[in-house]
Design a protein around this motif. Structure first.
Motif, PDB file in Angstrom:
ATOM      1  N   ASP A   9      73.180  44.070  10.416  1.00 49.30           N
ATOM      2  CA  ASP A   9      73.428  44.564  12.002  1.00 49.30           C
ATOM      3  C   ASP A   9      74.692  44.899  12.225  1.00 49.30           C
ATOM      4  O   ASP A   9      75.028  45.751  13.000  1.00 49.30           O
ATOM      5  N   LYS A  10      75.440  44.261  11.839  1.00 46.47           N
ATOM      6  CA  LYS A  10      76.992  44.026  12.437  1.00 46.47           C
ATOM      7  C   LYS A  10      77.675  45.552  11.576  1.00 46.47           C
ATOM      8  O   LYS A  10      78.358  45.935  11.879  1.00 46.47           O
ATOM      9  N   LYS A  11      77.546  45.410   9.778  1.00 44.57           N
ATOM     10  CA  LYS A  11      78.144  46.921   8.614  1.00 44.57           C
ATOM     11  C   LYS A  11      77.453  47.723   9.186  1.00 44.57           C
ATOM     12  O   LYS A  11      78.343  48.935   9.131  1.00 44.57           O
ATOM     13  N   PHE A  12      76.013  47.409   9.277  1.00 40.92           N
ATOM     14  CA  PHE A  12      75.403  49.510   9.164  1.00 40.92           C
ATOM     15  C   PHE A  12      74.383  49.377   9.909  1.00 40.92           C
ATOM     16  O   PHE A  12      74.514  50.595   9.490  1.00 40.92           O
ATOM     17  N   MET A  13      73.807  48.469  11.046  1.00 37.49           N
ATOM     18  CA  MET A  13      73.585  49.359  11.879  1.00 37.49           C
ATOM     19  C   MET A  13      73.522  50.460  12.530  1.00 37.49           C
ATOM     20  O   MET A  13      72.702  51.123  13.310  1.00 37.49           O
ATOM     21  N   PRO A  14      74.665  49.969  13.309  1.00 38.39           N
ATOM     22  CA  PRO A  14      75.188  51.111  13.681  1.00 38.39           C
ATOM     23  C   PRO A  14      74.960  53.137  13.588  1.00 38.39           C
ATOM     24  O   PRO A  14      75.508  53.426  14.076  1.00 38.39           O
ATOM     25  N   PHE A  15      75.212  52.777  11.885  1.00 39.43           N
ATOM     26  CA  PHE A  15      75.168  54.611  11.396  1.00 39.43           C
ATOM     27  C   PHE A  15      74.236  54.717  10.767  1.00 39.43           C
ATOM     28  O   PHE A  15      73.676  55.433  10.300  1.00 39.43           O
ATOM     29  N   ILE A  16      73.483  54.087  10.257  1.00 45.30           N
ATOM     30  CA  ILE A  16      71.506  54.239   9.625  1.00 45.30           C
ATOM     31  C   ILE A  16      70.913  54.254  10.180  1.00 45.30           C
ATOM     32  O   ILE A  16      70.805  53.887  11.582  1.00 45.30           O
ATOM     33  N   PRO A  17      70.453  55.740  10.276  1.00 47.37           N
ATOM     34  CA  PRO A  17      69.639  56.329  11.272  1.00 47.37           C
ATOM     35  C   PRO A  17      67.693  54.882  10.928  1.00 47.37           C
ATOM     36  O   PRO A  17      67.531  54.488  10.058  1.00 47.37           O
ATOM     37  N   LYS A  18      67.523  54.867  12.396  1.00 47.47           N
ATOM     38  CA  LYS A  18      66.211  53.757  12.708  1.00 47.47           C
ATOM     39  C   LYS A  18      65.472  54.554  11.283  1.00 47.47           C
ATOM     40  O   LYS A  18      64.310  53.272  11.406  1.00 47.47           O
ATOM     41  N   TRP A  19      64.995  55.679  12.036  1.00 47.46           N
ATOM     42  CA  TRP A  19      64.138  55.941  10.423  1.00 47.46           C
ATOM     43  C   TRP A  19      64.183  55.728   9.477  1.00 47.46           C
ATOM     44  O   TRP A  19      62.907  55.703   8.955  1.00 47.46           O
ATOM     45  N   TRP A  20      64.772  55.262   9.004  1.00 44.26           N
ATOM     46  CA  TRP A  20      65.253  54.809   7.683  1.00 44.26           C
ATOM     47  C   TRP A  20      63.910  53.334   7.191  1.00 44.26           C
ATOM     48  O   TRP A  20      63.825  53.218   6.161  1.00 44.26           O
ATOM     49  N   ASN A  21      64.556  52.685   8.419  1.00 40.81           N
ATOM     50  CA  ASN A  21      63.681  51.132   8.409  1.00 40.81           C
ATOM     51  C   ASN A  21      64.261  50.600   7.035  1.00 40.81           C
ATOM     52  O   ASN A  21      63.511  49.916   6.726  1.00 40.81           O
ATOM     53  N   LEU A  22      65.701  50.733   6.879  1.00 44.15           N
ATOM     54  CA  LEU A  22      66.353  49.857   6.154  1.00 44.15           C
ATOM     55  C   LEU A  22      65.626  47.916   6.482  1.00 44.15           C
ATOM     56  O   LEU A  22      65.634  47.578   5.315  1.00 44.15           O
ATOM     57  N   PRO A  23      66.506  48.060   7.377  1.00 48.66           N
ATOM     58  CA  PRO A  23      66.139  46.366   7.314  1.00 48.66           C
ATOM     59  C   PRO A  23      64.528  46.231   7.036  1.00 48.66           C
ATOM     60  O   PRO A  23      64.655  45.290   6.129  1.00 48.66           O
ATOM     61  N   ILE A  24      63.030  46.580   7.116  1.00 47.77           N
ATOM     62  CA  ILE A  24      61.951  46.881   6.193  1.00 47.77           C
ATOM     63  C   ILE A  24      62.142  46.650   4.890  1.00 47.77           C
ATOM     64  O   ILE A  24      61.663  46.053   3.738  1.00 47.77           O
ATOM     65  N   GLN A  25      62.895  47.629   4.593  1.00 45.32           N
ATOM     66  CA  GLN A  25      62.946  47.508   2.620  1.00 45.32           C
ATOM     67  C   GLN A  25      63.937  46.383   2.746  1.00 45.32           C
ATOM     68  O   GLN A  25      63.771  45.727   1.127  1.00 45.32           O
ATOM     69  N   ILE A  26      65.072  45.884   3.088  1.00 44.74           N
ATOM     70  CA  ILE A  26      65.710  44.148   2.344  1.00 44.74           C
ATOM     71  C   ILE A  26      65.054  43.408   2.217  1.00 44.74           C
ATOM     72  O   ILE A  26      64.964  42.927   1.799  1.00 44.74           O
ATOM     73  N   ALA A  27      63.960  42.927   4.193  1.00 45.93           N
ATOM     74  CA  ALA A  27      63.120  42.166   3.834  1.00 45.93           C
ATOM     75  C   ALA A  27      62.272  42.007   2.710  1.00 45.93           C
ATOM     76  O   ALA A  27      61.590  41.220   2.044  1.00 45.93           O
TER      77      ALA A  27
ATOM     78  N   TYR B 222      71.818  50.308  -2.207  1.00 50.56           N
ATOM     79  CA  TYR B 222      73.654  50.239  -2.380  1.00 50.56           C
ATOM     80  C   TYR B 222      73.748  48.727  -1.244  1.00 50.56           C
ATOM     81  O   TYR B 222      73.769  48.176  -1.679  1.00 50.56           O
ATOM     82  N   ILE B 223      72.744  49.511  -0.010  1.00 50.85           N
ATOM     83  CA  ILE B 223      73.233  49.098   1.282  1.00 50.85           C
ATOM     84  C   ILE B 223      72.214  46.867   1.119  1.00 50.85           C
ATOM     85  O   ILE B 223      72.500  46.368   0.995  1.00 50.85           O
ATOM     86  N   SER B 224      71.176  47.385   0.676  1.00 55.40           N
ATOM     87  CA  SER B 224      70.489  46.188   0.038  1.00 55.40           C
ATOM     88  C   SER B 224      71.256  45.638  -1.581  1.00 55.40           C
ATOM     89  O   SER B 224      70.831  44.452  -1.451  1.00 55.40           O
ATOM     90  N   ASP B 225      71.474  46.217  -2.105  1.00 53.87           N
ATOM     91  CA  ASP B 225      72.441  45.051  -3.119  1.00 53.87           C
ATOM     92  C   ASP B 225      73.639  45.008  -2.554  1.00 53.87           C
ATOM     93  O   ASP B 225      73.736  43.322  -3.104  1.00 53.87           O
ATOM     94  N   VAL B 226      74.720  45.533  -2.090  1.00 54.49           N
ATOM     95  CA  VAL B 226      75.697  45.005  -1.321  1.00 54.49           C
ATOM     96  C   VAL B 226      74.939  43.581  -0.628  1.00 54.49           C
ATOM     97  O   VAL B 226      75.763  42.739  -0.644  1.00 54.49           O
ATOM     98  N   LEU B 227      74.208  43.042   0.343  1.00 60.54           N
ATOM     99  CA  LEU B 227      73.782  42.093   1.130  1.00 60.54           C
ATOM    100  C   LEU B 227      73.322  40.897  -0.136  1.00 60.54           C
ATOM    101  O   LEU B 227      73.143  39.948   0.839  1.00 60.54           O
ATOM    102  N   LEU B 228      71.883  41.439  -0.963  1.00 54.66           N
ATOM    103  CA  LEU B 228      71.301  40.665  -1.161  1.00 54.66           C
ATOM    104  C   LEU B 228      71.715  39.844  -2.533  1.00 54.66           C
ATOM    105  O   LEU B 228      71.213  39.542  -3.087  1.00 54.66           O
ATOM    106  N   ARG B 229      72.878  40.920  -3.517  1.00 54.02           N
ATOM    107  CA  ARG B 229      73.626  40.109  -4.148  1.00 54.02           C
ATOM    108  C   ARG B 229      73.699  38.617  -5.096  1.00 54.02           C
ATOM    109  O   ARG B 229      73.631  38.070  -5.531  1.00 54.02           O
ATOM    110  N   ASN B 230      74.035  38.233  -3.370  1.00 49.66           N
ATOM    111  CA  ASN B 230      74.229  36.634  -3.485  1.00 49.66           C
ATOM    112  C   ASN B 230      72.868  35.186  -3.578  1.00 49.66           C
ATOM    113  O   ASN B 230      72.770  34.968  -4.471  1.00 49.66           O
TER     114      ASN B 230
END
Length: 100
Positions: A67-85, A27-35
């Motif tokens: 970083d502004k909207k999601f990083m504060p609460f997404i667990p770091k061990w999810w490695n979501l920035p890597i998935q988004i990249a 969901y977060i990836s979809d929101v960020l990369l939709r554009n």
């Protein structure tokens, strides 16, 4: 209202559910990369190789948004920035393949 701690706990709970982490990450990836998918589709004026810098500027902009909207609460061990990249690179590869 939700606090960062409550959202973090909710994400940790989602990790325990079958496919919960994957659903939130998607969901977060979809929101960020939709554009990105829309702007860089073959045929759009900014989608060719001469505008490759726009692709990376868009990526940087979306990661600042993460970083502004999601990083504060997404667990770091999810490695979501890597998935988004990874997803960004996949989208960019597909849109460039369409132009060749």
């Amino acid at each position: 209202t939700f606090t960062v701690l409550r959202l973090h706990k909710a994400c940790c709970f989602m990790s325990d559910l079958n496919r919960g982490q994957m659903m939130v990450s998607q969901y977060i990836s979809d929101v960020l990369l939709r554009n990105c998918e829309t702007v860089f589709t073959a045929g759009n004026k900014d989608s060719d190789l001469t505008h490759i810098d726009r692709r990376f500027n868009e990526y940087k902009r979306q990661m600042k948004e993460y970083d502004k909207k999601f990083m504060p609460f997404i667990p770091k061990w999810w490695n979501l920035p890597i998935q988004i990249a990874s997803r960004f690179c996949s989208i960019m590869g597909e849109t460039l393949d369409d132009q060749l």
